[in-house]
Design an enzyme around this catalytic site. Sequence first.
Site, PDB file in Angstrom:
ATOM      1  N   LYS A 159      38.023  30.385  32.941  1.00 33.00           N
ATOM      2  CA  LYS A 159      37.977  29.475  34.092  1.00 33.00           C
ATOM      3  C   LYS A 159      37.809  28.012  33.668  1.00 33.00           C
ATOM      4  O   LYS A 159      38.048  27.101  34.462  1.00 33.00           O
ATOM      5  CB  LYS A 159      36.862  29.885  35.050  1.00 33.00           C
ATOM      6  CG  LYS A 159      37.124  31.216  35.751  1.00 33.00           C
ATOM      7  CD  LYS A 159      35.983  31.585  36.680  1.00 33.00           C
ATOM      8  CE  LYS A 159      36.224  32.940  37.347  1.00 33.00           C
ATOM      9  NZ  LYS A 159      36.149  34.074  36.386  1.00 33.00           N
TER      10      LYS A 159
ATOM     11  N   PHE B 126      30.785  37.322  45.458  1.00 32.25           N
ATOM     12  CA  PHE B 126      29.895  37.299  46.610  1.00 32.25           C
ATOM     13  C   PHE B 126      29.685  38.722  47.126  1.00 32.25           C
ATOM     14  O   PHE B 126      30.565  39.571  47.024  1.00 32.25           O
ATOM     15  CB  PHE B 126      30.490  36.452  47.724  1.00 32.25           C
ATOM     16  CG  PHE B 126      30.350  34.954  47.518  1.00 32.25           C
ATOM     17  CD1 PHE B 126      29.748  34.439  46.389  1.00 32.25           C
ATOM     18  CD2 PHE B 126      30.818  34.067  48.477  1.00 32.25           C
ATOM     19  CE1 PHE B 126      29.615  33.064  46.205  1.00 32.25           C
ATOM     20  CE2 PHE B 126      30.700  32.698  48.303  1.00 32.25           C
ATOM     21  CZ  PHE B 126      30.095  32.190  47.171  1.00 32.25           C
TER      22      PHE B 126
ATOM     23  N   HIS C 196      38.847  28.606  39.117  1.00 34.43           N
ATOM     24  CA  HIS C 196      38.509  29.909  39.688  1.00 34.43           C
ATOM     25  C   HIS C 196      39.618  30.351  40.633  1.00 34.43           C
ATOM     26  O   HIS C 196      39.809  29.760  41.697  1.00 34.43           O
ATOM     27  CB  HIS C 196      37.180  29.821  40.423  1.00 34.43           C
ATOM     28  CG  HIS C 196      36.531  31.148  40.649  1.00 34.43           C
ATOM     29  ND1 HIS C 196      37.227  32.353  40.608  1.00 34.43           N
ATOM     30  CD2 HIS C 196      35.241  31.492  40.913  1.00 34.43           C
ATOM     31  CE1 HIS C 196      36.397  33.347  40.844  1.00 34.43           C
ATOM     32  NE2 HIS C 196      35.186  32.859  41.029  1.00 34.43           N
TER      33      HIS C 196
ATOM     34  N   GLU D 239      24.756  35.903  34.313  1.00 34.08           N
ATOM     35  CA  GLU D 239      25.720  36.663  33.519  1.00 34.08           C
ATOM     36  C   GLU D 239      25.230  36.822  32.086  1.00 34.08           C
ATOM     37  O   GLU D 239      25.315  37.909  31.493  1.00 34.08           O
ATOM     38  CB  GLU D 239      27.076  35.976  33.537  1.00 34.08           C
ATOM     39  CG  GLU D 239      28.138  36.717  32.752  1.00 34.08           C
ATOM     40  CD  GLU D 239      29.528  36.108  32.900  1.00 34.08           C
ATOM     41  OE1 GLU D 239      30.491  36.760  32.450  1.00 34.08           O
ATOM     42  OE2 GLU D 239      29.648  35.000  33.461  1.00 34.08           O
TER      43      GLU D 239
ATOM     44  N   CYS E 210      35.334  37.838  44.228  1.00 36.10           N
ATOM     45  CA  CYS E 210      35.928  37.360  42.978  1.00 36.10           C
ATOM     46  C   CYS E 210      36.006  38.437  41.899  1.00 36.10           C
ATOM     47  O   CYS E 210      36.453  38.163  40.787  1.00 36.10           O
ATOM     48  CB  CYS E 210      35.143  36.160  42.466  1.00 36.10           C
ATOM     49  SG  CYS E 210      35.093  34.823  43.679  1.00 36.10           S
TER      50      CYS E 210
ATOM     51  N   HIS F  34      32.956  36.166  33.094  1.00 32.39           N
ATOM     52  CA  HIS F  34      33.262  35.653  34.431  1.00 32.39           C
ATOM     53  C   HIS F  34      33.154  34.134  34.409  1.00 32.39           C
ATOM     54  O   HIS F  34      34.021  33.441  34.941  1.00 32.39           O
ATOM     55  CB  HIS F  34      32.302  36.268  35.449  1.00 32.39           C
ATOM     56  CG  HIS F  34      32.612  35.937  36.861  1.00 32.39           C
ATOM     57  ND1 HIS F  34      33.830  36.214  37.445  1.00 32.39           N
ATOM     58  CD2 HIS F  34      31.860  35.347  37.836  1.00 32.39           C
ATOM     59  CE1 HIS F  34      33.815  35.819  38.711  1.00 32.39           C
ATOM     60  NE2 HIS F  34      32.630  35.283  38.957  1.00 32.39           N
TER      61      HIS F  34
END
Length: 521
Positions: free
Chosen positions: A326, A390, A331, A308, A157, A297
């Site tokens: 988002k 990831f 996402h 984060e 991502c 993010h």
Amino acid sequence: MAVTGLGLVTPAGNGAAAVWDRFLGAGPTARPDPELEGLNVDFSCRLDDFDPPTLLGGRLARRLDRFSQMAVVAARQAVADAGLDPADWDGTRVGVVLGVSANSVQTYAVEYARLADGHADRVSPLMLPRSIPNMAAGEVSLDLGARGPGLVTSTACASGTTALALACDLIRSGTCDLVLAGGTDSPRTPMTATAFDRLGALSRRRHDPAGASRPFDADRDGFVLGEGAGVLVLERVDHARARGARPRAYLAGHGAATDAHHFTAPHPEGDGLARAVRAALADAGLAPYEIGHINAHGTGTPLNDPAEAAALRQVFHRPPPVTANKSVIGHTMGAAGAIEAAVTVLTLQHRLIPPTANLDRPDETIGLDVVTKAPRPLTVPTALSVSSGFGGQNAAVVLTAADPGALRCASPWPGSPGSTPACCSAARPPTGPSRSRTGGTGPPKPPTTGRSPCSCSATPWPRASVPTAPNRPSARGSQRVSPRAPGARSTSASTRGSAPRREPWDGRCCGPRGCGPGSPW
């Protein structure tokens, strides 16, 4: 690096203007998805008014997987927005770099179903050329005649942000004059939705799909699948000037780092992301206090948001205002970083920070100033966009306004009580420049005494002057390099790694964070 064009295909709209309007209103786009009917998670953020045969022509639309369709449409938008005509450019100097993560899951789902039903003869011969990850970049290159490097980044991502960084390096190295950079993904298939749900990553808020994506909220329970594409035109500053282009913003620096902690979970203290942010700031020659906004993010998962926040608190004494896109579009995986960078460019242009949707009960443990309910004025001409993925992937880009002198300090910095303006008229000038964390000379340190709150119409920070790059041959011959714009890097040994030169501080405003009560100084 000059950002001269934007192309956006998202659930919030088609085109930069439509997308910006939707984000300002913080209108969530999640709703029931017929393709996911019957699953534990049966909703997503999907495109409206996206008709590939109309936009691309029937033949091209049939040849492409959905992730490539969106990429081609977004790239065409970006090129048009930049005022470029592919018929006039030297295609060998034009690159394409796109981030992908899920890439061709739509094609795999359709073709595997045919094979599983015993119809091997119905599997399309286009299955492989549609589905390999590099085809989005390949199709954009083919469509627009871009004959420079055509590359794909796949850092989960963080792919879209990584693509911007790689594109920046292609231009810095002299390989390209301009690069179409961004990301694209369409992960909305039953298999992908089920897999993410089994991981516990998706929100199960079936009773309220529109309220399901809620970054930094105490009631968050996962992200919402989205789809989309974002493409930015990045150019050498002298190339943009030579053709009379007006930049929307500048990409000033980038950084990346890996957690090496877990194959899906982020480092709980945000170690990798903090290092990526510091690297981006160092690359831009900026200190943390010079950043005025962060596009987070912000997935809305139980693990991502606190990690984060921890990373941002490590880097910034007091993180500047944060927003999470988002919350509106879900996402979009490999496209997320590119779309969010494009929205950050629009934030710098319009001098407004779009609000985060669905933040009804902020998580008190987060410790961030998250913009919600209504847009907030942007008073500092620099912003950061961050991504994680990831595999412990982390990436960050620093963007600066193309016209920073137009911003004002008429509104208070969040955290100052009452309506104290983020400036002061009676401040004493500093005695000299401060040293940034990166070893370069940063803007003057604001004074700690002799100040009083006031109303101020001057620029709220020392404006960056425009240093002149050394005269050196370019990759295409003996052209002279034009003076670089704010945030662009010089290649001379004497200036490499140092911060941009600053005009002397005039004492009218204390700095990007203000100097009234509640200031971090």
